[in-house]
Design a protein around this motif. Structure first.
Motif, mmCIF file in Angstrom:
data_model
loop_
_atom_site.group_PDB
_atom_site.id
_atom_site.type_symbol
_atom_site.label_atom_id
_atom_site.label_comp_id
_atom_site.label_asym_id
_atom_site.label_seq_id
_atom_site.Cartn_x
_atom_site.Cartn_y
_atom_site.Cartn_z
ATOM 1 N N PRO A 1 4.187 23.030 25.578
ATOM 2 C CA PRO A 1 4.807 21.771 25.088
ATOM 3 C C PRO A 1 6.103 22.432 24.621
ATOM 4 C CG PRO A 1 2.850 22.652 23.682
ATOM 5 C CD PRO A 1 2.737 23.488 24.955
ATOM 6 N N TYR A 2 7.034 21.892 25.172
ATOM 7 C CA TYR A 2 8.427 22.351 25.076
ATOM 8 C C TYR A 2 9.317 21.329 24.018
ATOM 9 C CZ TYR A 2 13.509 23.129 26.137
ATOM 10 O OH TYR A 2 14.676 23.421 26.202
ATOM 11 N N ALA A 3 9.291 20.079 24.171
ATOM 12 C CA ALA A 3 9.988 18.710 23.741
ATOM 13 C C ALA A 3 9.635 18.872 22.204
ATOM 14 C CB ALA A 3 9.679 17.598 24.239
ATOM 15 N N SER A 4 8.383 19.224 21.573
ATOM 16 C CA SER A 4 8.411 18.930 20.075
ATOM 17 C C SER A 4 8.863 20.311 19.349
ATOM 18 C CB SER A 4 6.833 18.633 19.775
ATOM 19 O OG SER A 4 6.004 19.663 20.309
ATOM 20 N N PRO A 5 8.653 21.398 19.884
ATOM 21 C CA PRO A 5 8.972 22.579 19.145
ATOM 22 C C PRO A 5 10.971 22.429 19.278
ATOM 23 C CG PRO A 5 7.564 23.256 20.415
ATOM 24 C CD PRO A 5 7.692 21.841 20.985
ATOM 25 N N LEU A 6 11.393 21.997 20.334
ATOM 26 C CA LEU A 6 12.803 21.898 20.317
ATOM 27 C C LEU A 6 13.343 21.340 19.636
ATOM 28 C CD1 LEU A 6 14.993 23.060 22.022
ATOM 29 C CD2 LEU A 6 14.965 20.903 23.687
ATOM 30 N N THR A 7 12.808 20.056 18.990
ATOM 31 C CA THR A 7 13.304 19.076 18.004
ATOM 32 C C THR A 7 13.334 19.836 16.783
ATOM 33 O OG1 THR A 7 11.215 18.167 17.705
ATOM 34 C CG2 THR A 7 12.601 16.986 19.392
ATOM 35 N N LEU A 8 12.462 20.884 16.540
ATOM 36 C CA LEU A 8 12.598 21.762 15.171
ATOM 37 C C LEU A 8 13.322 22.836 15.054
ATOM 38 C CD1 LEU A 8 8.540 21.331 14.524
ATOM 39 C CD2 LEU A 8 10.592 20.039 13.571
ATOM 40 N N ASP A 9 13.489 23.588 16.245
ATOM 41 C CA ASP A 9 14.424 24.848 16.497
ATOM 42 C C ASP A 9 15.202 24.802 17.681
ATOM 43 O OD1 ASP A 9 15.174 27.336 16.286
ATOM 44 O OD2 ASP A 9 13.281 28.334 15.661
ATOM 45 N N GLU A 10 16.488 24.980 17.706
ATOM 46 C CA GLU A 10 17.134 25.162 18.669
ATOM 47 C C GLU A 10 16.992 26.268 19.646
ATOM 48 O OE1 GLU A 10 21.310 24.365 17.580
ATOM 49 O OE2 GLU A 10 20.864 22.384 16.857
ATOM 50 N N ARG A 11 16.510 27.374 19.145
ATOM 51 C CA ARG A 11 16.343 28.383 19.886
ATOM 52 C C ARG A 11 15.235 28.422 20.712
ATOM 53 N NH1 ARG A 11 14.553 32.580 15.282
ATOM 54 N NH2 ARG A 11 13.499 30.697 14.520
ATOM 55 N N MET A 12 14.563 27.184 20.878
ATOM 56 C CA MET A 12 13.377 27.201 21.858
ATOM 57 C C MET A 12 14.115 26.693 23.052
ATOM 58 S SD MET A 12 10.438 27.787 20.598
ATOM 59 C CE MET A 12 9.743 27.781 19.078
ATOM 60 N N ALA A 13 15.289 26.242 23.115
ATOM 61 C CA ALA A 13 15.940 26.078 24.243
ATOM 62 C C ALA A 13 16.409 27.269 25.280
ATOM 63 C CB ALA A 13 17.493 25.403 24.189
ATOM 64 N N LYS A 14 16.440 28.341 24.629
ATOM 65 C CA LYS A 14 16.614 29.685 25.263
ATOM 66 C C LYS A 14 15.686 30.502 25.273
ATOM 67 C CE LYS A 14 21.574 29.767 24.304
ATOM 68 N NZ LYS A 14 22.741 30.261 23.744
ATOM 69 N N ALA A 15 14.208 30.090 24.988
ATOM 70 C CA ALA A 15 13.052 31.055 24.995
ATOM 71 C C ALA A 15 12.299 30.896 26.223
ATOM 72 C CB ALA A 15 12.177 30.358 23.742
ATOM 73 N N ALA A 16 11.712 31.910 26.273
ATOM 74 C CA ALA A 16 10.789 32.274 27.374
ATOM 75 C C ALA A 16 9.489 31.658 27.361
ATOM 76 C CB ALA A 16 10.795 33.906 27.559
ATOM 77 N N ALA A 17 8.760 31.906 28.430
ATOM 78 C CA ALA A 17 7.451 30.978 28.695
ATOM 79 C C ALA A 17 6.234 31.699 27.959
ATOM 80 C CB ALA A 17 7.112 30.502 29.695
ATOM 81 N N LYS A 18 6.630 31.834 26.366
ATOM 82 C CA LYS A 18 5.403 32.410 25.665
ATOM 83 C C LYS A 18 5.326 31.834 24.556
ATOM 84 C CE LYS A 18 5.609 36.469 23.354
ATOM 85 N NZ LYS A 18 5.882 37.729 22.962
ATOM 86 N N PRO A 19 4.256 31.337 24.084
ATOM 87 C CA PRO A 19 4.184 30.413 22.840
ATOM 88 C C PRO A 19 4.635 31.200 21.555
ATOM 89 C CG PRO A 19 2.088 30.968 23.511
ATOM 90 C CD PRO A 19 2.875 31.314 24.732
ATOM 91 N N VAL A 20 5.023 30.414 20.623
ATOM 92 C CA VAL A 20 5.278 31.142 19.243
ATOM 93 C C VAL A 20 3.827 30.775 18.234
ATOM 94 C CG1 VAL A 20 6.695 30.868 17.237
ATOM 95 C CG2 VAL A 20 7.666 30.796 19.222
ATOM 96 N N ILE A 21 3.574 31.501 18.030
ATOM 97 C CA ILE A 21 2.086 31.338 16.949
ATOM 98 C C ILE A 21 2.105 31.972 15.856
ATOM 99 C CG2 ILE A 21 -0.331 32.037 17.209
ATOM 100 C CD1 ILE A 21 -0.174 32.213 20.069
ATOM 101 N N VAL A 22 1.884 31.271 14.752
ATOM 102 C CA VAL A 22 1.917 31.647 13.416
ATOM 103 C C VAL A 22 0.503 32.073 13.014
ATOM 104 C CG1 VAL A 22 2.377 30.961 11.093
ATOM 105 C CG2 VAL A 22 3.757 30.181 12.736
ATOM 106 N N PRO A 23 0.403 33.319 12.725
ATOM 107 C CA PRO A 23 -0.944 33.896 12.419
ATOM 108 C C PRO A 23 -1.555 33.600 11.085
ATOM 109 C CG PRO A 23 0.401 35.742 12.839
ATOM 110 C CD PRO A 23 1.299 34.502 12.821
ATOM 111 N N GLU A 24 -2.864 33.082 10.868
ATOM 112 C CA GLU A 24 -3.444 32.833 9.715
ATOM 113 C C GLU A 24 -4.290 33.950 9.259
ATOM 114 O OE1 GLU A 24 -5.507 29.220 10.183
ATOM 115 O OE2 GLU A 24 -4.223 27.952 11.124
ATOM 116 N N MET A 25 -4.905 34.546 9.929
ATOM 117 C CA MET A 25 -5.902 35.693 9.718
ATOM 118 C C MET A 25 -5.484 36.817 10.709
ATOM 119 S SD MET A 25 -9.982 36.041 9.251
ATOM 120 C CE MET A 25 -9.915 35.110 7.907
ATOM 121 N N VAL A 26 -5.348 38.040 10.411
ATOM 122 C CA VAL A 26 -5.093 39.225 11.240
ATOM 123 C C VAL A 26 -6.380 39.979 10.905
ATOM 124 C CG1 VAL A 26 -3.788 41.158 11.658
ATOM 125 C CG2 VAL A 26 -2.717 38.936 11.454
#
Length: 704
Positions: free
Chosen positions: A341-366
């Motif tokens: 999903p590309y459109a929704s993160p792009l509206t929050l962060d302009e860096r997604m326009a130049k991002a590679a095809a790997k998702p950004v994941i925020v860890p909850e538990m490690v």
């Protein structure tokens, strides 16, 4: 289990609640039972039939047990045929038909509705004797009883059955001694079965009198050892045996995750590839990765000579920041070209326009093991600062984090096997001198690994990612991420650039005339010109400037602007000059030249200067020397230099057609002078090719 009757009628004798009863009345779902003491009771029919000790003792007709063909598998052919022969005759004895097909007519002499069980047994005995089978009445009754109680298994000769443990006929004292020896060899080296036999003999002599327990033969002992140690690798790999010994002696649990980042695992393992470190030494490095359980995404993966606490903390920051497309990467690796999903993160962060095809994941538990890098205060503070719950596993229990163990193993094999300098998983799989084949530096290998994760791992179907409704089609990590985002409503908020820089390692440095030096590399920027040789007014003594750097990316550093706000990005001074005209082979050859001069740690300036001198010397041709014979070592070194330059020039040619360079801009090639010694040896010197024009596109693909 005994066969249940087809009908329960008045007057039948049954066993219930440990006593024998007679069925006195049947009414709806209730049964009236009367025991031998004339005590009556009323029982629900469902409870009666489901009770544990319920048995029909009368001679009411019963159904034969269901056929179990799996019992006959693995038996000798004659034994299987004999059991099948008994099944047909006993089924006919009990039901009147030789099979369970209701369309088969019932024989009159075996009709249960007309003849009693005794009459049917005598009729079957006469039939068998007439056919030439010498079977006694007691044998027929015993086989019928076993057939009703055990089914097909009761018709097989006990001598033909394979014991479940493989030790049923052996002396139990010998078996117990073997089990003690086997259980004590988990952490011991692998030895032969003959050594184990002597240990068992000594154990039996210590627990019993000498000679009180006879030892089995050699072949029998080997069979007992194999039966007792099944699945423990007693005579196999010691490493596998220790790994199996760490598994818990209970049922494995399964953790189900419903959204990305809910549970992530982190671990470190040695990479089976020889790399060139910054000081020119050749050695292995460590692979540290962070995997998401829900999507099997490699959120971050780095290579380091040895993993430290700061490396583990930075791994979390890399997972929460977009992966930037490097120069030379294909446009197909962009997030906008993938299933993510590309459109929704792009509206929050302009860096997604130049991002590679790997998702950004925020860890909850490690989840991690108890390594020093992961239980350190630095890593725990980073988790606390990022709002991540940290969960260490049980000591020495790798099964508590199986996903990262398997993932890093797959990366080490799938990515490392194609690289020069691959060492193999163990010494017996290693080739001859893999360190001599090492050509990649650790930073270059890091760039290759980042591109491999995006181009291969994230789009490769994973066996652990299957849709419950479509289990035959495995999903890739990117496809699973897209599915979970749609179901869980997961929208990651990546770290801001300031937060990412703040998590980088910090050093205090002077801004000199040439810039800032970090790890023997010089970084400079035009924005640093007003601050050269100026005190910062901050830090321990007010003179040094705060500098943050990424250990995994040597292209730039960040200098805090103590006179204003924000950060100043300074790039490596040799970032653009080192690749061209110097290729990897020239750079490595320059290091070898400095090593021959016994310089232990060649700095970047000396390496660049030496490589440039090598190119100039090779381009000018051999110098005019006095008439003396060169040594074989000098000739070999000169041939290597010319070979390196030739291969570098060949690799620097553009990969696509372009207009020819005007003739006026081309330097005239100089004919090399023919050396007298080389002419005597009949050796043809390589033709010197002038330095080509720097092509940024091609060099960006090759360098990054």
């Amino acid at each position: 289990m005994p066969a249940r009757p087809q009908l329960l009628s008045l007057g039948d004798r049954v066993r219930y609640d440990g006593r024998e009863h007679t069925v006195a009345a049947l009414h709806g779902t209730s049964v009236r039972l009367v025991d031998d003491a004339l005590a009556a009771c009323v029982v629900l029919l469902g409870n009666l039939l489901a009770s544990e000790g319920f048995t029909v003792l009368s001679s009411a007709p019963s159904r034969p047990p269901l056929p179990d063909a799996g019992v006959l598998e693995g038996l000798p052919e004659d034994a299987a045929e004999r059991a099948e022969w008994w099944r047909r005759h006993l089924t006919e004895l009990l039901t009147g038909r030789p099979d369970v097909d209701a369309r088969t007519p019932v024989k009159a002499e075996y009709d249960p509705a007309v003849n009693s069980l005794r009459q049917r047994e005598l009729a079957k005995l006469a039939e068998l004797r007439e056919a030439g089978e010498e079977v006694g009445l007691s044998t027929l009754r015993r086989m019928r009883s076993r057939f009703e109680r055990e089914g097909m298994a009761g018709l097989v000769d006990g001598r033909q059955r394979k014991p479940a443990t493989g030790t049923s006929r052996a002396d139990q004292r010998v078996v117990e001694a073997i089990e003690k020896i086997v259980s004590s060899r988990t952490d011991e080296p692998t030895v032969s079965a003959q050594v184990l036999r002597r240990k068992v003999e000594r154990l039996l002599a210590a627990e019993h009198d000498t000679g009180a327990v006879p030892m089995p033969s050699r072949a029998t002992f080997y069979r007992l050892v194999e039966a007792v140690s099944t699945g423990q690798h007693l005579l196999g790999s010691a490493r596998t045996r220790r790994s199996l010994g760490k598994q818990p002696k209970r049922m494995f649990g399964q953790l189900t995750t419903a959204r990305p980042g809910e549970v992530m695992e982190i671990d470190t393992t040695p990479l089976d590839v020889m790399v060139v470190h910054d000081d020119g030494t050749v050695d292995r490095c460590e692979l540290t990765g962070l995997v998401d359980l829900a999507t099997r995404t490699l959120a971050a993966v780095v290579l380091r000579p040895s993993t430290k606490a700061v490396d583990a903390a930075l791994l979390l920051a890399r997972a929460m920041a977009p992966e930037v497309v490097r120069p030379g990467w294909s446009d197909a690796l962009r997030m906008s070209r993938s299933v993510l999903p590309y459109a929704s993160p792009l509206t929050l962060d302009e860096r997604m326009a130049k991002a590679a095809a790997k998702p950004v994941i925020v860890p909850e538990m490690v989840v991690s093991d108890r390594g020093k890098a992961f239980v350190s205060d630095n890593f725990c503070n980073a988790c606390r600062h990022l709002g991540i719950s940290f969960q260490p596993v049980h000591p020495d229990t790798p099964t508590d984090k199986p996903h990262i163990e398997r993932t890093l193993g797959s990366v080490a094999t799938m990515f490392g096997q194609d690289l020069p300098g691959y060492t193999g998983r163990s010494a017996e799989m290693r080739g001859r001198d893999p360190s001599a084949r090492a050509v990649w530096s650790i930073h270059e290998l890091q760039e290759l690994l980042q591109e491999w994760v995006v181009s291969t791992w994230q789009v490769r179907p994973h066996g652990g990612l299957r849709d419950p409704l479509m289990p035959d089609r495995p999903l890739s990590p990117n496809e699973k991420y897209a599915a979970l985002v749609a179901a869980a409503g997961y929208v990651p908020v990546a770290l801001s650039p300031e937060e990412y820089i703040q998590l980088m390692p910090r050093e205090w440095r002077v801004i000199g005339p040439g810039g800032v030096r970090i790890n023997n590399r010089t970084y400079d920027s035009r924005d640093l010109v007003p601050f050269r040789r100026q005190p910062s007014g901050a830090g321990p003594d007010g003179r040094l400037w705060e500098v943050h750097y990424d250990p995994y990316d040597i292209s730039c550093v960040w200098v805090r602007n103590h006179r204003g706000t924000g950060w100043i990005t300074a790039t490596w001074r040799h970032l653009r000059t080192s690749p061209v005209p110097m290729g990897e082979l020239v750079f490595d050859r320059a290091r070898q030249v400095l090593a021959e001069r016994e310089r232990r740690k060649p700095d970047e300036e000396a390496v660049a200067q030496t490589a440039a001198e090598l190119l100039d010397r090779a381009a000018d041709g051999p110098e005019e020397r006095p008439a003396r014979r060169r040594t074989s070592t000098g000739r070999a070194a000169e041939r290597r230099d010319r070979k390196v330059v030739g291969r570098t020039r060949a690799a620097s040619q553009p990969g696509w057609p372009r207009p020819e360079t005007p003739a006026a801009s081309q330097a005239l090639p100089a004919e090399p002078a023919q050396d007298s010694d080389a002419a005597d040896e009949g050796e043809e010197l390589a033709k010197v090719v002038p330095l080509g024009i720097f092509d940024a596109r091609e060099e960006a693909k090759r360098w990054w």
